[in-house]
Design an enzyme around this catalytic site. Sequence first.
Site, mmCIF file in Angstrom:
data_model
loop_
_atom_site.group_PDB
_atom_site.id
_atom_site.type_symbol
_atom_site.label_atom_id
_atom_site.label_comp_id
_atom_site.label_asym_id
_atom_site.label_seq_id
_atom_site.Cartn_x
_atom_site.Cartn_y
_atom_site.Cartn_z
ATOM 1 N N TYR A 1 -24.127 -8.834 -82.052
ATOM 2 C CA TYR A 1 -24.176 -7.384 -82.124
ATOM 3 C C TYR A 1 -22.814 -6.825 -82.533
ATOM 4 O O TYR A 1 -21.834 -6.917 -81.783
ATOM 5 C CB TYR A 1 -24.593 -6.780 -80.784
ATOM 6 N N HIS B 1 -29.464 -17.483 -78.811
ATOM 7 C CA HIS B 1 -30.099 -16.292 -79.379
ATOM 8 C C HIS B 1 -31.438 -16.609 -80.051
ATOM 9 O O HIS B 1 -32.384 -15.838 -79.950
ATOM 10 C CB HIS B 1 -29.139 -15.627 -80.361
#
Length: 281
Positions: free
Chosen positions: A58, A116
């Site tokens: 992010y 992830h």
Amino acid sequence: MNGGLARTIRLRDGETVPQFGLGTWRMGEARARAAGELAALRAGLEAGVAAIDTAEMYGEGGAEEIVGQAITGRRDRVFIVSKVYPHNASRKGVAEACARSLKRLGTDRIDLYLLHWRGGHPLAETVAGFEALKKAGHIRHWGVSNFDVADMDDLFAAGGAGCAVNQVLYNLGRRSLETGLLVRCRAERIPIMAYSPLEQGRLPKSPALAKVAAAKGATPAQIMLAWAARHPDVMVIPKAGNLAHLAENVAAMDLTLTDADIAALDAGFPAPKRPTPIDML
């Protein structure tokens, strides 16, 4: 504290963690938005939210830096989740990525560290890296994200019995995990973390959703959050980029849906009838 914020889910080792957390996807990408994003996170923590989800992906670390600023002075009261890129998920790469995340977060440990999504490194290497980080005290728990049933089977075959959580896309309009993954994770006592529980703000236009929301005196977004959080083993992590959205999301945790409400939503948003691969963004 908002009463709903006291709700917890139980990890397979018995530890309880907050059922509601703050998501940070797309944070840290633009300097002009950073002050507002930081204010929203701080307001959430001041309101009693006790979990934040982030990732090295992010904002290429920018979100973790904002989270680090937000938790200054209150680290011990916040459950921090972060995620490692698949290309960093070798045994050595996991250690190096975790060190970078810890530095950006300004802390000495991550409470829950996730892969992830599945990449090219052998799962056994990633698991070994996670377990080494846990033994060293750099992380407290580890888990995965975007893993379907077959991926979970491979994970356990690779020595992944220590997996604590699976974070996947789950909301009223994205119910494919109910056709297999939810049952598989429950059999192993692995809770689900529902990301994008509000479909990234693209709320579906639905008479059923509108009717239930009107009956409850709530917004459609609040009904979607309450629907996902009705499961005692599902954590919800909506993003709130401003204070108004934050207040709306927090209030949703005090809503209770009746069997009739859920039946109406099921009719408007039926789950797939046959096994279906999980949804992903």
